[in-house]
Design a protein around this motif. Structure first.
Motif, mmCIF file in Angstrom:
data_model
loop_
_atom_site.group_PDB
_atom_site.id
_atom_site.type_symbol
_atom_site.label_atom_id
_atom_site.label_comp_id
_atom_site.label_asym_id
_atom_site.label_seq_id
_atom_site.Cartn_x
_atom_site.Cartn_y
_atom_site.Cartn_z
ATOM 1 N N UNK A 60 0.966 -1.659 0.138
ATOM 2 C CA UNK A 60 0.072 -0.117 -0.272
ATOM 3 C C UNK A 60 0.588 1.232 0.127
ATOM 4 N N UNK A 61 0.607 2.008 -0.562
ATOM 5 C CA UNK A 61 1.534 3.497 -1.255
ATOM 6 C C UNK A 61 0.799 3.935 -0.949
ATOM 7 N N UNK A 62 1.084 5.687 -0.721
ATOM 8 C CA UNK A 62 0.435 7.575 -0.443
ATOM 9 C C UNK A 62 1.306 7.768 -0.945
ATOM 10 N N UNK A 63 0.530 9.287 -2.103
ATOM 11 C CA UNK A 63 1.262 10.365 -2.195
ATOM 12 C C UNK A 63 1.978 10.840 -1.087
ATOM 13 N N UNK A 64 3.366 10.452 -1.627
ATOM 14 C CA UNK A 64 4.502 11.150 -0.339
ATOM 15 C C UNK A 64 5.308 10.391 -0.698
ATOM 16 N N UNK A 65 5.259 9.262 -0.755
ATOM 17 C CA UNK A 65 5.532 8.376 -0.108
ATOM 18 C C UNK A 65 7.624 7.876 -1.544
ATOM 19 N N UNK A 66 8.802 7.645 -1.211
ATOM 20 C CA UNK A 66 9.365 7.377 -1.914
ATOM 21 C C UNK A 66 9.608 5.730 -2.480
ATOM 22 N N UNK A 67 9.751 5.761 -4.208
ATOM 23 C CA UNK A 67 10.143 4.222 -3.715
ATOM 24 C C UNK A 67 11.555 4.193 -5.040
ATOM 25 N N UNK A 68 11.824 2.759 -5.252
ATOM 26 C CA UNK A 68 13.237 2.346 -6.431
ATOM 27 C C UNK A 68 12.465 2.154 -6.621
ATOM 28 N N UNK A 69 12.708 2.359 -7.819
ATOM 29 C CA UNK A 69 12.375 1.697 -9.859
ATOM 30 C C UNK A 69 13.450 1.585 -10.823
ATOM 31 N N UNK A 70 13.525 0.661 -11.853
ATOM 32 C CA UNK A 70 14.636 0.395 -12.267
ATOM 33 C C UNK A 70 14.377 1.088 -14.106
#
Length: 325
Positions: A60-70
């Motif tokens: 579950x994610x929300x606005x403001x979250x940081x993610x790692x993508x390739x």
């Protein structure tokens, strides 16, 4: 749409940097969620924007979250947040708790906003607006300061740029802020003045199409989502309902069906307070849950509040049935 941002522009901090691996630094992309529409997340990186479709195997994610993508913009992992308003927003550094210094001044409401913000692990700053219309602003400010000796409390006129200079140290570049406050507290006026005055010659920039994240002229980031604006404080559980079921029953004895218990003739709740049958602070808590987020002309009930009323009525009926047996 301006797609040129640095990570610092977007709110990147050492807390998130410490969570990166060597592969992340060398091969992957760091992105922040700037909006969500349906099952799609919009994310922003230093290279621009991309979209992620929500899948069952994603957290579950929300606005403001940081993610790692390739490099192909595939989701790899979610970074641990520094603060979280569950399912609404993440990684807010400071929440401005807005309360007007007029007849709507409500210490109980401020206490509940403080609790909500502390539970989210964000910093809270209380901003008391409409100071220009209040003769006892210092007294009310002192009441708020007693809630926590470390709490920052400011009294301002949200329409006066000079009055808002006290907020400048809180609006540093890369810091994410959000606002909580009841209808009519001055949130919109405060935002509009800050957007125009925090730094001359610099315009705000929306991060993404939705405008849920905005870079303010000062460089701070305003997180302004429907979820934060409509955030309901009343998360009623069975114990809360049971505690206020008698208040619901007493309310039915008021002369007027739309009684707001603020001095109307024939108010059963005010009469009970005067007769020392119920505690005035308890009444204040009940009125907060009952009336929060209503406008000045009518009392509106949110979905949680409607649930509260239905559950309270059921509890009253159950008690009567039990007594009859």
């Amino acid at each position: 749409m301006d797609s040129t941002f640095t990570l610092l522009d977007l709110g990147w901090q050492a807390y998130f940097q410490q969570q990166l691996s060597l592969d992340d630094l060398e091969s992957n992309r760091i992105a922040r969620i700037c909006s969500k529409t349906g099952s799609n997340y919009e994310l922003v990186t230093e290279s621009g924007f991309f979209t992620l479709e929500d899948h069952l195997d994603m957290p579950d994610m929300a606005i403001g979250d940081w993610v790692v993508a390739d490099t192909d913009n595939n989701f790899l992992r979610l970074l641990e947040s520094s603060s979280t308003f569950e399912n609404i927003a993440s990684n807010i550094d400071t929440v401005f708790l807005i309360c007007a210094l007029n007849q709507d001044f409500n210490l109980t409401l401020i206490k509940r906003y403080l609790e909500l913000t502390h539970n989210a692990q964000a910093d809270a700053v209380v901003i008391l607006t409409k100071a220009d219309t209040c003769e006892d602003a210092a007294e009310k400010r002192a009441q708020v300061e007693k809630l926590d000796p470390l709490l920052i409390v400011e009294t301002v006129n949200a329409l006066d740029a000079d009055s808002l200079r006290c907020l400048s140290p809180l609006l540093k570049k890369g810091k994410t802020i959000a606002l909580l406050g009841a209808v009519g507290s001055g949130k919109s006026a405060l935002i509009n003045t800050l957007m125009q005055t925090t730094a001359e010659g610099k315009a705000k920039r929306n991060i993404g199409d939705s405008g849920a994240l905005k870079i303010m002229p000062s460089g701070a980031i305003l997180l302004d989502t429907a979820g934060m604006r409509e955030l309901q404080l009343a998360e009623f559980d069975s114990s809360t309902i049971a505690n206020f079921a008698d208040m619901i029953a007493l309310e039915k004895q008021c002369r007027f069906t739309d009684c707001r218990h603020e001095g109307e003739p024939g108010c059963a709740i005010k009469a009970a307070v005067k007769a020392n049958q119920i505690d005035e602070q308890r009444v204040a808590d009940f009125l907060l849950l009952r009336n929060e987020d209503g406008d000045d002309d009518q009392v509106t009930k949110s979905k949680p509040q409607e649930k509260f009323y239905r559950s309270a009525q059921s509890d009253i009926r159950a008690r009567k049935h039990s007594s009859a047996e």
